[in-house]
Design an enzyme around this catalytic site. Structure first.
Site, PDB file in Angstrom:
ATOM      1  N   ASP A 134      -0.441  -2.893  -4.872  1.00 25.77           N
ATOM      2  CA  ASP A 134      -0.194  -1.968  -3.768  1.00 25.77           C
ATOM      3  C   ASP A 134       0.250  -2.774  -2.555  1.00 25.77           C
ATOM      4  OD1 ASP A 134      -0.118   0.032  -1.933  1.00 25.77           O
ATOM      5  OD2 ASP A 134      -2.184   0.709  -2.237  1.00 25.77           O
ATOM      6  N   ASP A 139       5.998   1.691  -3.305  1.00 28.13           N
ATOM      7  CA  ASP A 139       5.233   0.480  -2.973  1.00 28.13           C
ATOM      8  C   ASP A 139       3.991   0.260  -3.821  1.00 28.13           C
ATOM      9  OD1 ASP A 139       3.622   2.482  -1.848  1.00 28.13           O
ATOM     10  OD2 ASP A 139       2.892   1.084  -0.338  1.00 28.13           O
ATOM     11  N   GLU A 140       3.820   1.037  -4.887  1.00 23.78           N
ATOM     12  CA  GLU A 140       2.688   0.712  -5.756  1.00 23.78           C
ATOM     13  C   GLU A 140       2.986   1.003  -7.220  1.00 23.78           C
ATOM     14  OE1 GLU A 140      -0.774   3.538  -5.558  1.00 23.78           O
ATOM     15  OE2 GLU A 140       0.040   3.827  -3.543  1.00 23.78           O
TER      16      GLU A 140
END
Ligand SMILES: [Mg+2]
Length: 405
Positions: free
Chosen positions: A10, A102-103
């Site tokens: 993350d 973003d993860e």
């Protein structure tokens, strides 16, 4: 014992981090990314969070809470940095599942690592490499399953690194706030608190009846999750197999319906030859629009039967754009189209539609012409606008340009 190999990655304050990679002199300051006027904060540095800036929060309020906030426009190459970040992950293992920009999850089981120490070393290496190459800080959680790794990665941000050993899942989760469980929002939490459920461990002490009353139909699965069980595998994205998509960011924001429709048509024309080349057909067209402040809306529509012809989807465009672009006075910054519902069974349409058979033959012919090495591209009528006109209207580039050369 086999080590835990599921990793949740993350990125920390991703949009801000992308900006700081370009402007390292702003590190350590109260920085946020978002629209200034009526916009919202899409990402805030940890220094800004410390004084009460959060996402999503109206930018104007953020500037009141934190008058020295450095507010940057949401204009970075976030998609590009995200792709490079996940490319680095794929250098470690082929099992990478992107969850959002973003993860995502990684499964290191194909890496043949002997023990937990070897897994940890490899994950720390990746964390460092993402920093070295992209200057993006990320947090990592390592566990035996997706749920526990996800909760672990969020526990000690930024630059967190939390490992939950096999067998420790329930004990790890038990003391954590129930709000850490995915799906438990700010609204549900007070209701649970009223029943004395504050931690994840509290769930395991309740009767079946009580859990059914609190969590509805999904209560059995939810209790399993609270005990640290999660059978879901990491599913690598073979994007091409599941969907075909393209997006276009505009140089300036666009308000004309015609311009948007033409760009979307160009994307259909760009994607459909790929669908045909793969011998597939698709059923669902999803259109997403994004406003200047990064809020977005989308709408999807399906054909009764899967198709590989551009024309079948043109008809869906106007209703989809109208449905997705609800705030018609607001200019658009980006649109994307996606085809899903991929079908590779036998073609049924031609049995009762001679016209479709003709159009398919024509489309195949166009594909062949365009695949030839003449350098020329056979265009559909709506693509015949000159590049100058496109630029004048603020298009970043004509949508078909990426095909040539
Ligand atoms: Mg993040």
């Amino acid at each position: 014992m086999t080590p835990a190999t599921i990793v949740h990655l993350d990125a920390d304050a991703f949009f801000v981090s992308v900006e700081l990679a370009q402007r390292p002199e702003l590190r350590g300051k109260r920085v946020a990314v978002g629209g200034r006027q009526r916009g919202i904060i899409s990402s805030a540095s940890y220094e800004a969070r410390a004084v009460g800036v959060y996402t999503p929060m109206p930018s104007q309020r953020a500037l009141k809470v934190c008058p020295d906030l450095i507010l940057l426009p949401h204009e970075g190459d976030y998609g590009g940095v995200s792709r490079r970040m996940f490319d680095l992950c794929e250098e470690v293992t082929p099992l990478v599942q992107r969850n959002s920009i973003d993860e995502g999850y990684l499964d290191l089981s194909p890496c043949g690592l002997r023990d937990a120490a070897a897994v940890e070393a490899r994950v720390r290496q990746l964390q460092q490499r993402i920093w070295d190459v992209l200057q993006i800080p990320v947090s990592m959680g390592i566990a035996t399953n997706r749920l526990v790794s996800q909760i672990a990665s969020k526990l000690r941000k930024p630059r967190g690194f939390v490992v939950v050993a096999p067998g420790d899942e329930a004990a790890f989760l038990a003391p954590l706030d129930i709000g850490e469980m995915p799906g438990i929002g700010r609204k549900t939490q007070p209701r649970l608190a009223a029943r004395g459920i504050h931690t994840i461990g509290d769930v395991l002490t309740r009767s079946d009846d009580e859990l059914a009353a609190c969590f509805g139909n999904g209560w059995r699965e939810f209790r399993q999750r609270c005990a640290g069980h999660d059978e879901r595998a990491v599913q690598p994205d073979h994007e091409d197999a599941k969907s075909y998509s393209q997006q276009e960011t505009f140089g300036t924001n666009i308000v004309e319906l015609d311009a948007i429709t033409n760009v979307a048509k160009g994307m259909i024309d760009h994607l459909m030859p790929k669908v045909r080349a793969d011998g597939k057909r698709v059923r669902t067209l999803t259109l997403k629009v994004r406003y200047a402040d990064f809020t977005q809306e989308s709408a999807g529509k399906s054909l009764p039967l899967a198709s590989d012809l551009e024309g079948d989807f043109y008809a869906l465009l106007t209703p989809l754009i109208t449905k997705a672009w609800t705030q018609r006075r607001r200019a658009l910054r980006l649109i994307s189209v996606k085809f899903s519902g991929v079908d590779d069974g036998p073609v049924q349409m031609e049995i009762f539609d001679e016209n479709a058979a003709k159009r398919r033959r024509l489309a195949g012919l166009l594909d062949q012409l365009n695949a030839g090495k003449t350098g020329a591209t056979v265009r559909h009528g709506h693509q015949l606008e000159t590049p100058t006109a496109g630029r004048r209207r603020g298009l970043a580039r004509p949508p078909d340009e990426r095909r040539s050369g």
